[in-house]
Enzyme design. Structure first.
Site, mmCIF file in Angstrom:
data_model
loop_
_atom_site.group_PDB
_atom_site.id
_atom_site.type_symbol
_atom_site.label_atom_id
_atom_site.label_comp_id
_atom_site.label_asym_id
_atom_site.label_seq_id
_atom_site.Cartn_x
_atom_site.Cartn_y
_atom_site.Cartn_z
ATOM 1 N N CYS A 132 -2.202 9.553 2.723
ATOM 2 C CA CYS A 132 -1.754 8.968 1.449
ATOM 3 C C CYS A 132 -2.694 9.315 0.298
ATOM 4 O O CYS A 132 -2.259 9.425 -0.842
ATOM 5 C CB CYS A 132 -1.615 7.463 1.581
ATOM 6 S SG CYS A 132 -3.137 6.662 2.115
ATOM 7 N N GLU A 170 0.881 -1.181 0.000
ATOM 8 C CA GLU A 170 0.000 0.000 0.000
ATOM 9 C C GLU A 170 0.910 1.220 0.000
ATOM 10 O O GLU A 170 1.421 1.623 1.054
ATOM 11 C CB GLU A 170 -0.906 -0.019 1.241
ATOM 12 C CG GLU A 170 -1.899 -1.177 1.275
ATOM 13 C CD GLU A 170 -3.141 -0.917 0.433
ATOM 14 O OE1 GLU A 170 -3.422 0.250 0.101
ATOM 15 O OE2 GLU A 170 -3.832 -1.896 0.091
HETATM 16 P P1 NAD Z 1 7.518 5.071 7.768
HETATM 17 O O1 NAD Z 1 8.775 5.874 7.684
HETATM 18 O O2 NAD Z 1 6.815 4.955 9.061
HETATM 19 O O3 NAD Z 1 7.847 3.645 7.187
HETATM 20 C C1 NAD Z 1 6.880 2.612 7.109
HETATM 21 C C2 NAD Z 1 7.405 1.358 7.767
HETATM 22 O O4 NAD Z 1 8.562 0.914 7.050
HETATM 23 C C3 NAD Z 1 7.817 1.581 9.223
HETATM 24 O O5 NAD Z 1 7.215 0.587 10.021
HETATM 25 C C4 NAD Z 1 9.312 1.465 9.171
HETATM 26 O O6 NAD Z 1 9.859 0.898 10.344
HETATM 27 C C5 NAD Z 1 9.572 0.580 7.976
HETATM 28 N N1 NAD Z 1 10.885 0.831 7.382
HETATM 29 C C6 NAD Z 1 11.472 2.039 7.201
HETATM 30 N N2 NAD Z 1 12.687 1.882 6.609
HETATM 31 C C7 NAD Z 1 12.855 0.553 6.429
HETATM 32 C C8 NAD Z 1 13.908 -0.246 5.849
HETATM 33 N N3 NAD Z 1 15.003 0.299 5.351
HETATM 34 N N4 NAD Z 1 13.731 -1.587 5.836
HETATM 35 C C9 NAD Z 1 12.612 -2.137 6.324
HETATM 36 N N5 NAD Z 1 11.595 -1.432 6.870
HETATM 37 C C10 NAD Z 1 11.707 -0.110 6.931
HETATM 38 O O7 NAD Z 1 6.417 5.657 6.762
HETATM 39 P P2 NAD Z 1 6.596 6.339 5.337
HETATM 40 O O8 NAD Z 1 7.134 5.371 4.368
HETATM 41 O O9 NAD Z 1 7.196 7.673 5.466
HETATM 42 O O10 NAD Z 1 5.037 6.541 5.035
HETATM 43 C C11 NAD Z 1 4.609 7.511 4.160
HETATM 44 C C12 NAD Z 1 4.324 6.915 2.791
HETATM 45 O O11 NAD Z 1 3.356 5.905 2.939
HETATM 46 C C13 NAD Z 1 3.752 7.905 1.824
HETATM 47 O O12 NAD Z 1 4.294 7.670 0.549
HETATM 48 C C14 NAD Z 1 2.273 7.566 1.820
HETATM 49 O O13 NAD Z 1 1.591 7.935 0.654
HETATM 50 C C15 NAD Z 1 2.304 6.109 2.005
HETATM 51 N N6 NAD Z 1 1.068 5.653 2.609
HETATM 52 C C16 NAD Z 1 0.272 4.824 1.894
HETATM 53 C C17 NAD Z 1 -0.935 4.423 2.425
HETATM 54 C C18 NAD Z 1 -1.858 3.505 1.688
HETATM 55 O O14 NAD Z 1 -2.793 3.038 2.294
HETATM 56 N N7 NAD Z 1 -1.641 3.233 0.418
HETATM 57 C C19 NAD Z 1 -1.319 4.849 3.702
HETATM 58 C C20 NAD Z 1 -0.469 5.683 4.392
HETATM 59 C C21 NAD Z 1 0.727 6.069 3.855
#
Ligand code: NAD
Length: 435
Positions: free
Chosen positions: A247, A213
């Protein structure tokens, strides 16, 4: 934070619980769902407070978009779990008669659910609902970027749910890397595409299916015949909810030239209407998650490529405040148009026609959502038919998320797979063919 050497044990524990049949019957699954519901109802104040600490999330948003949203998902699953789990009889061809054939939904086994920080309660727990309903053990990984919520959820989940089938791993990259090295039967990841690629590579090692997602730049296309006041209110609401850290927030607006000025003026009035003349003082307006993201967003503003800041622009790094901001005269190659904004900055680009807007969208990655505003049904239909997105909404935004019957997910760069309601149940089951 979970100690890295403990992670394999947590996964093994819940896998053993699932394999020993602890979620075999529907009653056992219902018990876990009801316990999760109880947790949300009984500890709502603590959850809302933690969301306030991490995101300055207004209580109304904490309840509607996180707590009640997840409760609704649970209630829907409880209502339909029996029907979803019922084997489906199939008609057999003459060659294999007499006999009987059926498709039986079988749990995949053990699922890993990794959540981001922007809706840290909903995005961790809503995928867990169909996973449990379908009879899977789950290991939940909250985002370390929302630490107050992560710490609270770890504690509450341990208190309310059965540790033999539900585990929690907290931490950052090291912990998640170790978690992803374990064997799962499904990985459900919500977050950015860069980490999505890391997740998919780790999953490939074990041939584990994934749901991703992800995000992207979701456009709002506004035709000249749109009801400008209603459109302005809906765009402003959906954009500045959670200070734009949603998102499916409209990332930018493509508006037909003649409607640009009226729309920007109406959005400016609406911002004042919703958040007052000083949104920093409004209890209805959230904060940016951390300094890093605050710097990223102000960097986008400093990067230029637009003519005017029509609304907002004020900021305060110490309190992680960034005003609801609307930019006009935005060039397609402006920094603010290069990546998903994920914050309270709304670029407005004028286009000569709806067809130009369609071309603009199609020249870019396929978005998670697309919103089209206008009065002419044929025009709206043309927009939907000639673009591709995870979900399209006409004359509103974001609302598709709240409809259980609509699968929610992305396409192309915005993700793969979908959930909510029955679609979520299907993510976590394998159609077992018995004959
Ligand atoms: P985040 O930084 O919290 O990361 C998400 C998860 O990935 C965390 O649990 C984190 O621990 C893990 N993570 C981070 N780096 C990692 C690595 N190198 N290896 C393994 N795991 C790792 O969140 P984010 O990515 O900044 O979230 C924002 C993004 O998510 C935006 O692009 C947003 O559009 C998208 N998003 C999508 C939805 C959806 O439903 N499609 C919902 C919310 C957010």
């Amino acid at each position: 934070m979970t100690a890295v050497p403990d992670i394999a044990g947590i996964v093994d524990r819940v896998r053993a619980g699932q394999q020993s049949g602890m979620l075999h019957g529907l009653d056992a699954r219902r018990d876990q769902l009801k316990a999760l519901r109880r947790m949300l109802v009984e500890r709502d104040d603590e959850l809302a407070a933690a969301l306030g600490v991490d995101l300055g999330k207004p209580p109304i948003e904490a309840y509607t978009a996180e707590i009640v949203f997840t409760i609704n998902e649970i209630d829907h699953a409880l209502e339909h779990i029996e029907a979803w789990s019922r084997p489906e009889k199939v008609a057999l061809p003459l060659a294999v008669r007499p006999g009987a054939g059926r498709i039986r939904p079988e749990p995949l086994g053990t699922a890993c659910i990794i959540a981001p920080w922007n809706y840290p309660v909903q995005l961790l727990l809503a995928p867990a609902v169909p996973a449990l309903a379908a009879g899977n053990a789950v290991v939940l990984k909250p985002s370390e970027v929302a630490p107050a919520v992560a710490e609270l959820l770890e504690r509450l989940i341990g208190e309310y749910l059965d540790p033999q089938v539900v585990g929690v791993v907290t931490g950052a990259v090291d912990e998640t890397t170790e978690l992803l090295a374990q064997r799962f039967d499904h990985i459900f990841y919500t977050g950015n595409g860069t980490v999505g690629r890391i997740v998919m590579k780790a999953a490939a090692e074990h041939l584990t299916p994934v749901t991703l997602e992800l995000g992207g730049k979701s456009p709002a296309i506004v035709a000249a015949d749109a009801n400008i006041d209603v459109t302005a209110r809906r765009i402003v609401w959906s954009k500045f909810l959670n200070a734009g850290q949603t998102c499916v927030a409209p990332d930018y607006v493509l508006v037909e030239q003649s409607a640009e000025q009226p729309l920007v003026a109406a959005m400016a009035r609406t911002v004042t209407d919703f958040y007052g003349s000083d949104p920093a003082a409004s209890s209805d307006y959230a904060r940016i998650i951390n300094e890093r993201h605050h710097d990223r967003l102000t960097g986008l503003l400093d990067g230029g490529g637009y003519a005017e800041t029509a609304v907002g622009g004020e900021q305060d790094r110490d309190s992680r405040y960034l005003a609801p901001t609307i930019l006009t005269g935005v060039k397609p190659d402006a920094p603010v148009m290069a990546e998903e904004i994920f914050g309270p900055i709304l670029p407005v680009l004028a286009v000569a026609s709806v067809d130009e807007a369609i071309d603009f969208v199609n020249e870019r990655d396929r978005p998670l959502a697309l919103y089209a505003f206008g009065d002419d049904k044929a025009t709206l239909g043309r927009i939907v038919e000639h673009t591709s997105s995870g979900g399209a909404v006409l004359n509103h935004a974001i609302m598709h998320l709240a409809v259980h019957e609509l699968p929610f997910g992305g396409v192309g760069a915005s993700g793969m797979g979908a959930y909510h309601g029955k679609a979520g149940f299907d993510v976590f089951q394998s159609p077992q063919a018995d004959s």
